[in-house]
Design a protein around this motif. Sequence first.
Motif, PDB file in Angstrom:
ATOM      1  N   GLN A 103      11.454  -6.007  37.976  1.00 42.37           N
ATOM      2  CA  GLN A 103      10.308  -5.115  38.163  1.00 42.37           C
ATOM      3  C   GLN A 103      10.727  -3.662  38.033  1.00 42.37           C
ATOM      4  N   ALA A 104      11.916  -3.330  38.496  1.00 42.61           N
ATOM      5  CA  ALA A 104      12.409  -1.958  38.355  1.00 42.61           C
ATOM      6  C   ALA A 104      12.557  -1.590  36.876  1.00 42.61           C
ATOM      7  N   GLY A 105      13.027  -2.523  36.055  1.00 47.54           N
ATOM      8  CA  GLY A 105      13.131  -2.269  34.613  1.00 47.54           C
ATOM      9  C   GLY A 105      11.766  -2.100  33.971  1.00 47.54           C
ATOM     10  N   ARG A 106      10.817  -2.946  34.367  1.00 46.96           N
ATOM     11  CA  ARG A 106       9.445  -2.800  33.853  1.00 46.96           C
ATOM     12  C   ARG A 106       8.898  -1.431  34.236  1.00 46.96           C
ATOM     13  N   ASP A 107       9.073  -1.081  35.515  1.00 49.29           N
ATOM     14  CA  ASP A 107       8.541   0.201  35.982  1.00 49.29           C
ATOM     15  C   ASP A 107       9.239   1.388  35.343  1.00 49.29           C
ATOM     16  N   PHE A 108      10.502   1.244  34.984  1.00 52.81           N
ATOM     17  CA  PHE A 108      11.186   2.318  34.252  1.00 52.81           C
ATOM     18  C   PHE A 108      10.493   2.540  32.911  1.00 52.81           C
ATOM     19  N   TYR A 109      10.217   1.463  32.188  1.00 56.41           N
ATOM     20  CA  TYR A 109       9.503   1.597  30.908  1.00 56.41           C
ATOM     21  C   TYR A 109       8.139   2.246  31.130  1.00 56.41           C
ATOM     22  N   PHE A 110       7.354   1.692  32.064  1.00 64.37           N
ATOM     23  CA  PHE A 110       5.996   2.199  32.292  1.00 64.37           C
ATOM     24  C   PHE A 110       6.009   3.658  32.737  1.00 64.37           C
ATOM     25  N   THR A 111       6.919   4.012  33.630  1.00 65.28           N
ATOM     26  CA  THR A 111       6.991   5.384  34.136  1.00 65.28           C
ATOM     27  C   THR A 111       7.436   6.342  33.038  1.00 65.28           C
ATOM     28  N   HIS A 112       8.495   5.991  32.341  1.00 65.06           N
ATOM     29  CA  HIS A 112       9.042   6.876  31.307  1.00 65.06           C
ATOM     30  C   HIS A 112       8.036   7.126  30.184  1.00 65.06           C
ATOM     31  N   GLY A 176       9.984  -3.414  10.789  1.00 70.99           N
ATOM     32  CA  GLY A 176      10.267  -3.138   9.397  1.00 70.99           C
ATOM     33  C   GLY A 176      11.647  -3.583   8.994  1.00 70.99           C
ATOM     34  N   ASP A 177      11.962  -3.320   7.743  1.00 72.88           N
ATOM     35  CA  ASP A 177      13.247  -3.710   7.183  1.00 72.88           C
ATOM     36  C   ASP A 177      14.335  -2.757   7.640  1.00 72.88           C
ATOM     37  N   HIS A 178      15.562  -3.181   7.416  1.00 64.42           N
ATOM     38  CA  HIS A 178      16.712  -2.330   7.731  1.00 64.42           C
ATOM     39  C   HIS A 178      17.707  -2.484   6.596  1.00 64.42           C
ATOM     40  N   VAL A 179      18.135  -1.386   6.022  1.00 64.15           N
ATOM     41  CA  VAL A 179      18.973  -1.427   4.830  1.00 64.15           C
ATOM     42  C   VAL A 179      20.343  -2.055   5.061  1.00 64.15           C
ATOM     43  N   ASP A 180      20.877  -1.957   6.269  1.00 60.84           N
ATOM     44  CA  ASP A 180      22.202  -2.503   6.527  1.00 60.84           C
ATOM     45  C   ASP A 180      22.214  -4.005   6.804  1.00 60.84           C
ATOM     46  N   TYR A 181      21.058  -4.587   7.040  1.00 62.26           N
ATOM     47  CA  TYR A 181      20.988  -5.997   7.406  1.00 62.26           C
ATOM     48  C   TYR A 181      20.050  -6.749   6.470  1.00 62.26           C
ATOM     49  N   ASP A 182      20.317  -6.670   5.169  1.00 63.99           N
ATOM     50  CA  ASP A 182      19.449  -7.297   4.171  1.00 63.99           C
ATOM     51  C   ASP A 182      18.036  -6.771   4.294  1.00 63.99           C
ATOM     52  N   ASP A 183      17.081  -7.600   3.891  1.00 61.75           N
ATOM     53  CA  ASP A 183      15.697  -7.161   3.962  1.00 61.75           C
ATOM     54  C   ASP A 183      14.936  -7.903   5.057  1.00 61.75           C
ATOM     55  N   ALA A 184      15.649  -8.558   5.959  1.00 62.86           N
ATOM     56  CA  ALA A 184      14.979  -9.240   7.064  1.00 62.86           C
ATOM     57  C   ALA A 184      14.305  -8.214   7.961  1.00 62.86           C
ATOM     58  N   PRO A 185      13.049  -8.412   8.304  1.00 64.56           N
ATOM     59  CA  PRO A 185      12.388  -7.445   9.190  1.00 64.56           C
ATOM     60  C   PRO A 185      12.865  -7.588  10.631  1.00 64.56           C
ATOM     61  N   PHE A 186      12.942  -6.461  11.306  1.00 60.01           N
ATOM     62  CA  PHE A 186      13.371  -6.403  12.692  1.00 60.01           C
ATOM     63  C   PHE A 186      12.390  -5.534  13.465  1.00 60.01           C
ATOM     64  N   VAL A 187      12.426  -5.674  14.797  1.00 55.54           N
ATOM     65  CA  VAL A 187      11.752  -4.722  15.670  1.00 55.54           C
ATOM     66  C   VAL A 187      12.801  -3.664  16.010  1.00 55.54           C
ATOM     67  N   HIS A 188      12.493  -2.441  15.667  1.00 58.35           N
ATOM     68  CA  HIS A 188      13.365  -1.306  15.933  1.00 58.35           C
ATOM     69  C   HIS A 188      12.748  -0.479  17.069  1.00 58.35           C
ATOM     70  N   PHE A 189      13.582   0.217  17.822  1.00 54.51           N
ATOM     71  CA  PHE A 189      13.099   1.079  18.881  1.00 54.51           C
ATOM     72  C   PHE A 189      13.720   2.462  18.724  1.00 54.51           C
ATOM     73  N   SER A 190      12.895   3.477  18.873  1.00 59.43           N
ATOM     74  CA  SER A 190      13.353   4.857  18.989  1.00 59.43           C
ATOM     75  C   SER A 190      13.049   5.295  20.403  1.00 59.43           C
ATOM     76  N   ILE A 191      14.051   5.788  21.109  1.00 60.06           N
ATOM     77  CA  ILE A 191      13.874   6.184  22.508  1.00 60.06           C
ATOM     78  C   ILE A 191      14.181   7.661  22.651  1.00 60.06           C
ATOM     79  N   TYR A 192      13.254   8.365  23.253  1.00 60.47           N
ATOM     80  CA  TYR A 192      13.418   9.810  23.478  1.00 60.47           C
ATOM     81  C   TYR A 192      13.172  10.121  24.939  1.00 60.47           C
TER      82      TYR A 192
END
Length: 192
Positions: A103-112, A176-192
Amino acid sequence: MPEFQMPVADSREWEKLDAFTQGFIEAAFFSETACFTMAEWFEPETQHAIAEGQSDGNIPSDCDTSHIHPDSLKEIAEFCAKFQADAAELLSRAYARDYDETQAGRDFYFTHTGAGVGYWDREILEPQGDEWEATEIPLDQWTPELRATRERLKAESIGELLTKAAGSGEVNPFFGDHVDYDDAPFVHFSIY
């Protein structure tokens, strides 16, 4: 409303993550799962709907933990580990109140990310008397700094303090795709 079930593909890999990080990822999937599947994702109609803001999330509905790009998984784990280290004392106090790490991890996502719930919204994290009464430090050894900290912590809820520690930012998943790992689609995350 049915309970959200985190789609876990490989339980051995999932179990390698600590419960806090699992909770963070679960909250991201809960918040960002779209109505479109992976097969539909790159269709022109779907891309148009996404571009127009008509999609309810940025993760296809049939994605599971195996679709998280390895670099993104590493970034999430490091982001969660840093917060846990920085807020270790507060999290320890929260866990002593029957508040679990998932729950603390969930709340970290929700709060942030500024969701409508988070640490600040948890009743269990509200002030509950003087938690410092059972301290091992004899009263004659209390410094002015310890006394000030004690008074501050008596007045503020753990939830409010964790909210301040979490700060605000963005966690942006995209599929989307990632150039370093063939053309298999992945879920990517950008965190700021």
